[in-house]
Motif scaffolding. Structure first.
Motif, PDB file in Angstrom:
ATOM      1  N   SER A  36      33.045  39.507  51.429  1.00 40.99           N
ATOM      2  CA  SER A  36      31.958  40.448  50.634  1.00 40.99           C
ATOM      3  C   SER A  36      30.937  40.609  51.162  1.00 40.99           C
ATOM      4  O   SER A  36      30.248  41.641  51.001  1.00 40.99           O
ATOM      5  CB  SER A  36      32.063  39.827  49.384  1.00 40.99           C
ATOM      6  OG  SER A  36      31.306  38.773  48.877  1.00 40.99           O
ATOM      7  N   VAL A  55      34.914  44.390  45.850  1.00 38.84           N
ATOM      8  CA  VAL A  55      34.606  42.910  46.117  1.00 38.84           C
ATOM      9  C   VAL A  55      35.116  42.124  45.049  1.00 38.84           C
ATOM     10  O   VAL A  55      34.917  42.401  43.935  1.00 38.84           O
ATOM     11  CB  VAL A  55      33.047  43.019  45.912  1.00 38.84           C
ATOM     12  CG1 VAL A  55      32.407  41.538  45.624  1.00 38.84           C
ATOM     13  CG2 VAL A  55      32.260  43.620  46.851  1.00 38.84           C
ATOM     14  N   VAL A 111      28.347  40.546  45.137  1.00 35.51           N
ATOM     15  CA  VAL A 111      28.599  39.814  46.065  1.00 35.51           C
ATOM     16  C   VAL A 111      28.096  38.314  45.941  1.00 35.51           C
ATOM     17  O   VAL A 111      29.065  37.296  46.399  1.00 35.51           O
ATOM     18  CB  VAL A 111      27.560  40.287  47.519  1.00 35.51           C
ATOM     19  CG1 VAL A 111      27.701  39.397  48.629  1.00 35.51           C
ATOM     20  CG2 VAL A 111      28.094  41.531  47.958  1.00 35.51           C
ATOM     21  N   SER A 142      31.263  36.808  44.054  1.00 35.64           N
ATOM     22  CA  SER A 142      32.349  36.464  45.002  1.00 35.64           C
ATOM     23  C   SER A 142      32.267  35.336  45.979  1.00 35.64           C
ATOM     24  O   SER A 142      33.382  34.646  46.361  1.00 35.64           O
ATOM     25  CB  SER A 142      32.587  38.107  45.893  1.00 35.64           C
ATOM     26  OG  SER A 142      33.747  37.777  46.672  1.00 35.64           O
TER      27      SER A 142
END
Length: 330
Positions: free
Chosen positions: A83, A188, A213, A216
């Motif tokens: 990601s 993502v 992000v 993730s």
């Protein structure tokens, strides 16, 4: 390492507990609904820690310098370290990103970097692998494993002072050339820490790119977005390539070489994802680290001193594979 694509026209879809669902309070994308052209191209960037991120950038830069720009994919799917790479290639050229990795000052080898952004003990990565391995062994299926991983992350957060969240967000933000979602579709992945349900963020989810992000990549702790908390998207599937169902050509970059730590009967391994895609009519190619660089991943995935050699290894592979992949991709 690269596989040969095949396409068998059958119907396939994401079903059961592996289907990403929207949370009650936090909007996420439903990846089963977007319109997908049969000729569309999807780039899948799997998880793999700090060295995995460097290898991904290296492969993409090698392809790019050899004349094949895979960053122009109609869909980019990023998971964990992937990601970060997905967000990075949306804000800078692969050549610039590779140069930044190679130019970075070599870190002191006092241990891997932890999710909170600080220097972790030498055994942090090994301890994490041991701890999560016990959770996997105790789980009855993938959904149970995700719930257990989420509960463990929430317990760890409850024992902390809460300062890691801000540090981790700042760390992730510093890695991204741009903090704006790109116009091209980027998925993502993450997992809801409370329910264990997989989620997928995109530019219409109402979530900042940095937060998507950071969620993730949240391995070992739960990252808060609004009222919800999330853990690493790799707990759904390390590559999540099946989210590219319906695209004609799918290129998968897997730093962990398609391996899985979960029982094969759970079907989380990349081979199962590729079978699903091909059953739906997609052509699929996968790229894995070659044998000479495999030692830089797995238990060494958080060793920052290995980022430059991982990037160089990926670059060499990308250059070598560009000719073979050009006909497939274009």
């Amino acid at each position: 390492m690269i596989t040969t694509p095949s396409s068998t026209p059958h119907s396939a879809s994401t079903t059961g507990s592996d289907r990403p669902r929207s949370g009650q309070d936090q909007p996420q994308v439903d990846p089963t609904k977007p319109v997908r052209a049969a000729a569309g191209r999807a780039l899948v960037l799997g998880g793999g820690g700090s060295t995995g991120n460097a290898w991904l950038i290296g492969v993409i830069a090698g392809l790019f310098d050899a004349g094949l720009d895979v960053t122009e994919a109609d869909l980019v799917i990023g998971t964990s370290a992937g990601s970060t790479a997905a967000a990075q290639i949306a804000g800078a050229t692969p050549t610039e990103l590779l140069a930044a990795i190679l130019a970075a000052a070599p870190p002191q080898r006092t241990g891997p970097v932890g999710s909170g952004g600080g220097r972790a003990p030498v055994r942090a990565a090994a301890d994490h692998m041991e701890r999560t391995g016990k959770i996997i062994a105790a789980a009855v299926d993938a959904a149970d494993m995700r719930r257990r991983m989420g509960a463990a992350a929430l317990d760890m957060d409850a024992a902390s002072d809460g300062s890691g969240q801000a540090r981790w967000r700042a760390t992730v933000a510093a890695r991204l050339p741009s903090q704006r979602w790109p116009q091209r579709t980027v998925f993502v992945t993450a997992v809801d820490a409370l329910t264990g349900e997989p989620v997928v963020f995109d530019r219409d989810s109402g979530v900042d790119l940095v937060d998507a992000v950071a969620a993730s990549c949240a391995s070992g702790f739960a990252y808060r977005i609004g009222d919800n908390r999330y853990i690493d998207g790799g707990y759904r599937r390390n590559e999540n390539a099946d989210l590219a169902a319906g695209f004609g050509r799918v290129l998968v970059l897997s730093p962990f070489g398609g391996r899985t730590r979960t029982p094969l009967e759970w079907g989380l391994q990349l081979a199962a994802q590729v079978d699903e895609l091909r059953a739906g009519g997609s052509g699929v190619e996968t790229i894995f680290p070659d044998n000479s660089s495999e030692h830089m991943f797995g238990s060494n995935a958080m060793d920052l001193s290995l980022r430059p050699p991982a990037a160089r290894a990926g670059y060499k592979q990308g250059r070598a594979l560009a000719g073979q992949l050009t006909e497939f991709w274009r």
